[in-house]
Design an enzyme around this catalytic site. Structure first.
Site, mmCIF file in Angstrom:
data_model
loop_
_atom_site.group_PDB
_atom_site.id
_atom_site.type_symbol
_atom_site.label_atom_id
_atom_site.label_comp_id
_atom_site.label_asym_id
_atom_site.label_seq_id
_atom_site.Cartn_x
_atom_site.Cartn_y
_atom_site.Cartn_z
ATOM 1 N N ASP A 216 0.838 -1.197 0.000
ATOM 2 C CA ASP A 216 0.000 0.000 0.000
ATOM 3 C C ASP A 216 0.880 1.258 0.000
ATOM 4 O O ASP A 216 1.842 1.339 0.762
ATOM 5 C CB ASP A 216 -0.872 -0.049 1.266
ATOM 6 C CG ASP A 216 -1.967 1.006 1.285
ATOM 7 O OD1 ASP A 216 -2.390 1.447 0.206
ATOM 8 O OD2 ASP A 216 -2.403 1.369 2.401
ATOM 9 N N ASN B 217 -10.222 0.632 0.804
ATOM 10 C CA ASN B 217 -9.184 0.559 1.823
ATOM 11 C C ASN B 217 -9.763 0.963 3.170
ATOM 12 O O ASN B 217 -10.357 2.038 3.302
ATOM 13 C CB ASN B 217 -8.028 1.501 1.469
ATOM 14 C CG ASN B 217 -7.229 1.007 0.290
ATOM 15 O OD1 ASN B 217 -7.657 0.116 -0.443
ATOM 16 N ND2 ASN B 217 -6.058 1.576 0.104
HETATM 17 ZN ZN LIG Z 1 -4.473 5.189 1.061
#
Ligand SMILES: [Zn+2]
Length: 280
Positions: A81, A228
């Site tokens: 990420d 997310n």
């Molecule tokens: Zn993010």
């Protein structure tokens, strides 16, 4: 079972739902998220943010994540990420990550484009999918303010960017922010729809925790396929620890860790239900 980002987003597209992507900077998070996904029988993405390198080094937590994904009863993608350096991405690819997000959103457009192209070439050699970001969220991962403020993604620029880079998923900016929201976020979900239609790619919502179930549903209907989610799950763990300490004289740290894990599992499960279009 371990699957890559392209495969997991294809499942989401077929079901017209979104896959939750949860940061897992410690073992408790890994166990909590995978247990919730197995309980609901939904695919899931577990992610390591470059920002969490101090909390859990990629070289230590990465192999744990890959192993947990392989052993899971549901499809799991192991994702990097907000990777800002390509050498860090290379490390993740070698560990066996199956998805990466290259984040060049703070760079000038041309530089973001060139680096994202490089990231795609690197990842393809490992059968790994690539997500990239265009535009800028109101806050950086970790909660710090974005120097230039939010820059909403321009649909036409998104089309050109996706075509030139060959990415598998795009994270546009449309009003969400990282961290804990101080006021209710106002989202431009029409922009999501336009970008999804024009690019034909699965879209990603960053700063997904703290968004209302209603906005999740509209966003998913408009083309969001990856959401997310981390801050509110982590906060649920902290709250559980605080409650336990208020109630009991706890000696062992593992009892605190377990309480946090169970609370994070319940919170992740609630989120996954909404993302999968299941009843709350
Ligand atoms: Zn993010």
């Amino acid at each position: 079972m371990l699957v890559n980002l392209v495969e997991i987003l294809k499942i989401a597209e077929e079901k017209k739902c979104a896959v939750g992507a949860f940061n897992t900077p410690n073992l408790e998070c890994v166990l909590a998220v995978i247990a919730a996904a197995e309980k609901l029988e939904v695919p899931v993405i577990i992610a390591h943010a470059e920002l969490h390198e101090d909390v859990a080094p990629l070289q230590k937590i990465g192999p744990v994540m890959v192993q947990a994904a392989k052993a899971a009863k549901v499809p799991v993608c192991v994702h990097l990420d907000h990777c800002e350096t390509l050498s860090y991405m290379q490390e993740a690819l070698e560990i066996g990550f199956t998805g990466v997000m290259y984040d060049g959103s703070t760079l000038p457009y041309e530089e973001n484009l060139a680096n994202t192209k490089k990231a795609v070439a690197m990842a393809k050699a490992y059968n790994c999918g690539v997500e990239a970001e265009l535009g800028a969220l109101a806050s950086r991962e970790g909660g710090g303010a974005n120097a230039s403020g939010p820059v909403y993604t321009d649909p036409e620029e998104a089309v050109a960017f996706c075509k030139e880079t060959g990415i598998d998923a795009l994270a546009p900016s449309f009003g969400t922010a990282h961290g804990i929201y101080k006021s209710k976020p106002v989202l431009d979900l029409d922009r999501v729809k336009t970008i999804a239609q024009k690019t034909g790619l699965p879209l990603v919502m960053h700063g997904g925790s703290g968004v209302s179930p209603e906005d999740y549903r509209t966003g998913i209907a408009n083309g969001l396929r990856k959401i997310n989610y981390y801050s509110y799950m982590s906060k649920a763990g902290t709250n559980a620890v605080r409650e336990l300490l208020d109630k009991e004289d706890v000696t062992f740290f593992h009892d605190l860790a377990l309480a946090a894990q169970k609370a994070m599992e319940a919170d992740a499960e609630r989120a996954m239900r909404v993302f999968a279009g299941k009843n709350p």
